[in-house]
Structures are given as structure tokens and as C-alpha cells.
Scaffold this motif. Structure first.
Motif, short mmCIF file in Angstrom:
data_model
loop_
_atom_site.label_atom_id
_atom_site.label_comp_id
_atom_site.label_asym_id
_atom_site.label_seq_id
_atom_site.Cartn_x
_atom_site.Cartn_y
_atom_site.Cartn_z
N MET A 14 -1.60 4.84 7.60
CA MET A 14 -2.93 4.29 7.42
C MET A 14 -3.35 3.57 8.70
O MET A 14 -2.58 3.49 9.65
N ASP A 19 -1.46 -1.60 5.28
CA ASP A 19 -1.85 -0.53 4.36
C ASP A 19 -0.77 0.53 4.18
O ASP A 19 -0.90 1.41 3.33
N SER A 98 -0.73 3.82 -0.35
CA SER A 98 -1.39 4.83 0.47
C SER A 98 -1.72 6.10 -0.32
O SER A 98 -2.82 6.64 -0.22
N GLY A 117 -10.07 -0.52 4.64
CA GLY A 117 -8.68 -0.86 4.48
C GLY A 117 -8.52 -2.17 3.73
O GLY A 117 -9.49 -2.76 3.26
#
Length: 124
Positions: A14, A19, A98, A117
Motif C-alpha cells: 500500500m 496500511d 490491505s 489511506g
């Protein structure tokens, strides 16, 4: 190919390290492929209902909620968190794995390909 931190095989790197989180399940049990994910997190009618409820909770009665992909993604992240963690309270946040973020983004993509995000909560 899935990154080394991924157990389910569906995650991707990510934009930010925070993330880079996996659901932690084996490939056959990945959270992003469960029926509940489809029904509770990705279904547009469930998301629209959640948006209406959220607006009522914030005393925005009578205001029309736009069902844009951006608002649908936001609602999906909120539904995911409620489904997997329960109510967290003000300022308390959890990173959505994710694999699940990618499923949400695939269903409700950004027109520009730009995504925010995870945003940590503010501690007041």
C-alpha cells in the motif's frame, strides 16, 4: 505476488507502511472473500442505509447523501470496522487489511486513482 507480510495471498503493498496489514487468514479463509464482506461491507443498499443512519446520528436530517464512490468507500470502511471490531468510539481507529481495502476500492474506485489511506485518530 503477495508481499512477505501477507498470509492470505490477496494483499498488495500500500502507499504507507501503516496500511501494510493483512487479515492474517489462510488463503481459503481470507476476510475479503467471505460472504459477510459482500453483504455487510460491499453491498450498495447496505452502505446507503448506513450513510442515512450516520447522517441522522450527526443531526443532518433532511440532507441528501451523495452516493459517490468516495462516500461509498468511506461507508464501506466504517462498516468493515463495525463488523470486525464493533463500535470503537471517538478518535479510535483500526487499519483495514490491505486485502479488504483492495476489494472496497475495486468495487468503488476513485475516478482519479488517488486514495487517502489510513488516517490515525486525533487524541483530544
Amino acid at each position: 505476488m503477495a508481499p512477505s507480510w501477507c498470509k492470505c495471498g490477496r494483499c498488495r503493498e500500500m502507499g504507507a507502511d501503516i496500511d501494510n496489514k493483512c487479515c492474517g487468514c489462510l488463503p481459503r479463509n481470507c476476510v475479503s472473500t467471505r460472504d459477510e464482506m459482500e453483504r455487510l461491507v460491499l453491498d450498495p443498499q447496505v452502505l446507503a442505509l448506513g450513510q442515512s443512519f450516520y447522517s441522522d446520528m450527526l443531526a443532518r436530517r433532511g440532507q441528501r447523501v451523495e452516493n459517490t464512490n468516495k462516500t461509498m468507500r468511506y461507508s464501506a470502511y466504517r462498516n468493515f470496522t463495525l463488523w470486525r471490531h464493533g463500535r470503537l468510539g471517538a478518535g479510535v481507529r483500526r487499519v483495514v487489511p490491505s486485502c479488504c481495502v483492495l476489494s472496497i476500492r475495486a468495487r468503488y474506485p476513485s475516478a482519479t486513482g488517488t486514495y487517502t489511506g489510513f488516517v490515525p485518530g486525533r487524541f483530544v
